[in-house]
Structure formats: C-alpha cells, structure tokens
Design a protein around this motif. Structure first.
Motif, PDB file in Angstrom:
ATOM      1  N   ASP A  47      25.424  19.999  30.007  1.00  0.00           N
ATOM      2  CA  ASP A  47      25.028  18.858  28.609  1.00  0.00           C
ATOM      3  C   ASP A  47      25.324  17.227  29.248  1.00  0.00           C
ATOM      4  O   ASP A  47      25.824  17.129  29.437  1.00  0.00           O
ATOM      5  CB  ASP A  47      27.044  19.268  28.676  1.00  0.00           C
ATOM      6  CG  ASP A  47      27.972  18.582  27.355  1.00  0.00           C
ATOM      7  OD1 ASP A  47      26.812  17.774  26.520  1.00  0.00           O
ATOM      8  OD2 ASP A  47      28.610  19.074  26.527  1.00  0.00           O
ATOM      9  N   SER A  48      24.478  17.069  28.206  1.00  0.00           N
ATOM     10  CA  SER A  48      23.283  15.796  28.595  1.00  0.00           C
ATOM     11  C   SER A  48      25.277  14.783  28.650  1.00  0.00           C
ATOM     12  O   SER A  48      24.754  13.393  29.319  1.00  0.00           O
ATOM     13  CB  SER A  48      23.079  15.830  27.635  1.00  0.00           C
ATOM     14  OG  SER A  48      21.453  16.697  28.013  1.00  0.00           O
ATOM     15  N   HIS A  49      25.649  14.539  27.855  1.00  0.00           N
ATOM     16  CA  HIS A  49      26.685  14.090  27.451  1.00  0.00           C
ATOM     17  C   HIS A  49      27.185  13.923  28.171  1.00  0.00           C
ATOM     18  O   HIS A  49      27.847  12.657  29.093  1.00  0.00           O
ATOM     19  CB  HIS A  49      27.601  14.433  26.353  1.00  0.00           C
ATOM     20  CG  HIS A  49      26.597  14.630  24.407  1.00  0.00           C
ATOM     21  ND1 HIS A  49      27.165  13.093  23.890  1.00  0.00           N
ATOM     22  CD2 HIS A  49      26.598  15.152  23.919  1.00  0.00           C
ATOM     23  CE1 HIS A  49      25.824  13.302  22.667  1.00  0.00           C
ATOM     24  NE2 HIS A  49      25.850  14.777  22.961  1.00  0.00           N
ATOM     25  N   ILE A  50      28.060  15.053  29.218  1.00  0.00           N
ATOM     26  CA  ILE A  50      28.499  14.893  30.415  1.00  0.00           C
ATOM     27  C   ILE A  50      28.323  14.363  31.689  1.00  0.00           C
ATOM     28  O   ILE A  50      28.781  13.410  32.327  1.00  0.00           O
ATOM     29  CB  ILE A  50      29.564  16.534  30.704  1.00  0.00           C
ATOM     30  CG1 ILE A  50      30.419  17.259  29.621  1.00  0.00           C
ATOM     31  CG2 ILE A  50      30.200  16.914  32.484  1.00  0.00           C
ATOM     32  CD1 ILE A  50      31.356  16.326  29.288  1.00  0.00           C
ATOM     33  N   ASP A  51      26.422  14.024  31.850  1.00  0.00           N
ATOM     34  CA  ASP A  51      25.720  13.652  32.178  1.00  0.00           C
ATOM     35  C   ASP A  51      26.081  12.906  32.547  1.00  0.00           C
ATOM     36  O   ASP A  51      26.158  11.995  33.579  1.00  0.00           O
ATOM     37  CB  ASP A  51      24.236  14.699  32.479  1.00  0.00           C
ATOM     38  CG  ASP A  51      24.275  16.088  32.697  1.00  0.00           C
ATOM     39  OD1 ASP A  51      25.416  16.759  33.048  1.00  0.00           O
ATOM     40  OD2 ASP A  51      23.252  16.642  32.713  1.00  0.00           O
ATOM     41  N   LEU A  52      25.653  11.964  31.734  1.00  0.00           N
ATOM     42  CA  LEU A  52      25.628  10.293  30.941  1.00  0.00           C
ATOM     43  C   LEU A  52      26.682  10.007  31.324  1.00  0.00           C
ATOM     44  O   LEU A  52      27.005   9.028  32.034  1.00  0.00           O
ATOM     45  CB  LEU A  52      25.378   9.854  29.874  1.00  0.00           C
ATOM     46  CG  LEU A  52      23.603  10.573  29.683  1.00  0.00           C
ATOM     47  CD1 LEU A  52      23.080  10.049  28.414  1.00  0.00           C
ATOM     48  CD2 LEU A  52      23.007   9.344  31.035  1.00  0.00           C
ATOM     49  N   LEU A  53      28.377  10.337  31.416  1.00  0.00           N
ATOM     50  CA  LEU A  53      29.378   9.813  31.019  1.00  0.00           C
ATOM     51  C   LEU A  53      29.887  10.287  32.824  1.00  0.00           C
ATOM     52  O   LEU A  53      30.347   8.954  33.858  1.00  0.00           O
ATOM     53  CB  LEU A  53      29.937  10.871  30.846  1.00  0.00           C
ATOM     54  CG  LEU A  53      32.301  10.820  30.294  1.00  0.00           C
ATOM     55  CD1 LEU A  53      32.398   9.917  29.589  1.00  0.00           C
ATOM     56  CD2 LEU A  53      32.816  11.612  29.843  1.00  0.00           C
ATOM     57  N   ALA A  54      29.549  11.276  33.649  1.00  0.00           N
ATOM     58  CA  ALA A  54      29.060  11.292  34.589  1.00  0.00           C
ATOM     59  C   ALA A  54      29.013   9.710  35.368  1.00  0.00           C
ATOM     60  O   ALA A  54      29.376   9.645  36.573  1.00  0.00           O
ATOM     61  CB  ALA A  54      29.339  12.544  34.958  1.00  0.00           C
ATOM     62  N   LEU A  55      27.520  10.240  35.176  1.00  0.00           N
ATOM     63  CA  LEU A  55      26.577   9.273  36.605  1.00  0.00           C
ATOM     64  C   LEU A  55      26.720   7.318  35.960  1.00  0.00           C
ATOM     65  O   LEU A  55      26.176   7.105  36.456  1.00  0.00           O
ATOM     66  CB  LEU A  55      25.183   9.456  35.263  1.00  0.00           C
ATOM     67  CG  LEU A  55      24.817  10.499  36.311  1.00  0.00           C
ATOM     68  CD1 LEU A  55      23.563  11.288  35.496  1.00  0.00           C
ATOM     69  CD2 LEU A  55      24.837  11.046  37.577  1.00  0.00           C
TER      70      LEU A  55
END
Length: 411
Positions: A47-55
C-alpha cells in the motif's frame, strides 16, 4: 523529449539457467521454477499510502527500493524526491517500471495514462504505444515489449487487454480464483456490498465454505502451489511460525482481512484478488500513482526514476557514505539467508544518511532481522516504535503481510 538514457546503455544480463525435471512426480511437474526473465507481477502488492505515511519523505530525498510492480516507486514521486533507485535482477520488471514511467511522461494527458495503465480492452493503447512510447523506450525495454509471445503477439499487446492479469503470480492467482468459483465461491457478490458488515456477511456465506473445502485445504498447503503464488520456502516457514494454526487457516485469516476490513470500493488489492478491474470512476479505488490529484507531480518528476538491474547489496556497495534517505525493502528480507541480511544491513548502515528510514514488510509476524545485525559496535542505534508499526500494519489495505516495521537512523 527523448529519454533513451532512462536505462544505462549497457546492462549485464545474468546467465539464464535451464530447469531440468529430474522425475515425473506430481510435485515436480507443478513446481515450475519462477521464470527469471519474465514478468512476475504487474502491480505492487504493498500500500503506497502506508509507505508514504511511514517514510514521511522530505523533498529531494534519495530513495532506494525493490522495483517489484513499480506502483509504489511511482507513487513516491508525489513527495518530489531527488532520485528513486529501483533495484531488480529481473529485466522484465524493470521494463514494466520504465514503460509505466514513460507513460506518465509522454502520453498526451491523464485520460490517456489511465486508459493505457488501468483500463482493460483498450485497442487504442496499441496506437498509444507506437506513437508515444516505443521511440522513447531504452533499447532493453523496447526489446522486451517488442518480443513476441507463444501466440506470436508482441508483449505490448498486454496494454490492450488487462495488464493486471499478466505476470507469473497473476496467472496463478487467476487459476486459484477459478478453482474457488468452481467450488462455489461467489466473489461477484462482494461488488454489491454497501458496507463492511455486508462484506463480512458475504464472505461468511458465499466465500468461506469454498475456502474450507477439503480439496482446497489440501491444495493450498502444497509447497508447489504456494511457490506459484509467490511464497518461497523462507516465507512459508515464517508464515507457519506466525502462530500454531494450520497454514491454510492463516491464509484464510489474511484473505478475510483483505476482503472484510476495508471497503471493497476503495481497495484495489481486494479488487484484483476477486478478479475485478480497477474502478476508474472512483479515484480512491485506484493505486496512488494513477490518481489524478498527483498526476502533474508524477509527470514532472518521473524522469527521476532510475532502474538498476543488479543485486541490492552490489548496488549499495557503489553508493557514497550517508547518501540515501530511505530504503524500501518490502518483503525482500524474507528471501535472504541471515548472513546475506547481515551484509545487507552493513551496507545500509554505511549508506544511510542521518535520519534515514528503512521500511520492511514480512509475511510472518516477527521482525526478519537476525539479532546479529545489531551486535556490531559500528551499528548505530536504529530506532523503531512497535505501536506505530502495528498501527501502520492495521491500516495497510493489502492485508496479506503479517507485519510492517519502520527503522530510523538517529541524527
């Protein structure tokens, strides 16, 4: 604008190996080796949304990621990075990455990009390829997409069919889905669900009985079937160690979460699993890199995606000290031996800039980092927040992984 330099001019292709069947047993007949130079997956299962939120990427970040299906890497362009280095030994995955990025750059507008990458049965996509993309592809990517398949058609015809149905894992998933429908599963009913309660009810009544069928239970625990779905032996072991339940029950729990914990209308991962195409009328249903709100940014920065056909460790060895701000490993560590992980982490330590982050997913529920990687005096005190990790994992719409971890290097 011609971007032939998108790929390095010379790429060393690894020597191909021929798999020889040494017996005619059922397991060996089905245990086809994963093709190293063919498309494995046409979309990223993260999930790219989660990636961006995490990073929490800052502008001008230098990012290294596993190439996979390219969806996540292209989504990171919305953060205005300096460079995204996509690593993969498989030239087919890099050819997919390149044509997706070139579509963002060279196709006339957002509507053309959406038709080319997201809508099935678009015969005009053949013209879009010939007019706007072919001349702008690197020699390596052009060779891949021009090559003909067993039916005599060039591979770029995939964009006139349904791109999401192409790839080694995708064909295996399609076969498994067909089997479940023959056993009575009614995935089509999920399209009619109005809320999560109805999704859960449909899963219990119309899908779960097929998953609990004895024949399916036997089949899904066979290693050759799991290999065809993308699970290697290390991942199978991690999955079994997740808890004491049967492997089939763990997979059913993951599938239940995928189909029941998030709205089907806003979850393209669930839509792909049940055989539904992207719902282009609903922007939130699309992968982030295909959403209109980020299109202008992705178009502006897509030339900052850099494919590299090599081993991740070899790539990092060529990078300057403290030069990388984010490492997106996805489930790569699940595939590695502990000694390989130790070497990889040493290179991450060396290349990581102060405040750099590492994103790790695993099929299991435990951190796939052996303790030995933290026992060196040269290893900085990497920080992680278990509560935040779990919160991010709970929000991940892909739902097929057992855990997610974010490590941050102290400033």
């Amino acid at each position: 604008m011609n971007t032939k330099a998108f790929f390095p001019s010379k790429i060393k292709h690894p020597t191909s190996k021929t798999a020889i069947l040494d017996s005619f047993s059922v397991s060996n007949f089905f245990a086809e080796l994963k093709p190293q130079h063919k498309l494995i997956q046409s979309q990223t299962w993260a999930d790219s949304h989660i990636d961006l939120l995490a990073l929490d990427l800052k502008p001008a970040a230098n990012i290294v990621t596993i190439a996979a299906g390219a969806c996540h890497a292209l989504a990171y362009l919305s953060a205005k990075p300096a460079a995204i280095h996509c690593i993969d030994n498989n030239p087919a995955q890099l050819a997919l990455l390149e044509i997706k990025a070139k579509a963002l750059i060279h196709l006339p507008d957002y509507d053309a990009v959406l038709k080319f990458l997201a809508q099935p049965h678009q015969s005009d996509n053949l013209k879009r390829y010939q007019r706007h993309l072919r001349a702008n592809l690197s020699d390596q990517a052009s060779h891949y997409w021009q090559k003909r398949n067993l039916l005599g058609r060039p591979r770029y015809y995939a964009f006139s069919e349904n791109l999401q149905e192409h790839g080694y894992y995708n064909s295996s998933l399609r076969a498994l889905r067909f089997l479940l429908t023959q056993l009575g599963a009614r995935f089509d009913k999920l399209h009619l669900a109005k809320d999560l309660a109805q999704q859960n009810q449909i899963f219990e009544q119309d899908i779960l009985p097929a998953l609990q069928n004895k024949y399916f239970q036997f089949l899904i625990q066979r290693r050759y079937v799991l290999n065809r779905l993308g699970f290697n032996q290390n991942q199978i072991t991690r999955l079994k160690n997740a808890n004491q339940e049967e492997l089939s029950q763990i997979l059913i729990q993951r599938l239940r979460r995928l189909l029941c914990d998030f709205s089907i209308k806003e979850n393209h991962f669930a839509q792909q699993v049940i055989g539904q195409t992207y719902q282009i009328q609903q922007q939130q249903s699309l992968p982030l890199y295909l959403q209109k709100e980020v299109f202008s940014q992705l178009r502006q920065f897509a030339h900052r995606v850099h494919p590299h056909q090599q081993n991740l460790i070899d790539f990092l060895r060529r990078q300057n000290k403290q030069s990388i701000d984010a490492f997106v490993l996805q489930d790569h560590l699940d595939y590695l031996h502990p000694n390989e992980i130790k070497i990889l982490w040493q290179e991450i330590n060396r290349c990581a800039a102060p405040g750099a982050k590492v994103l790790i997913r695993s099929l299991g529920t435990q951190l796939p980092l052996p303790q030995v990687v933290f026992q060196s005096d040269e290893t900085p005190n990497w920080q992680t927040d278990s509560l935040r990790n779990q919160s991010l994992q709970n929000k991940d719409r892909c739902a097929l992984y057992g855990s997610l971890f974010i490590f941050e290097k102290p400033n």
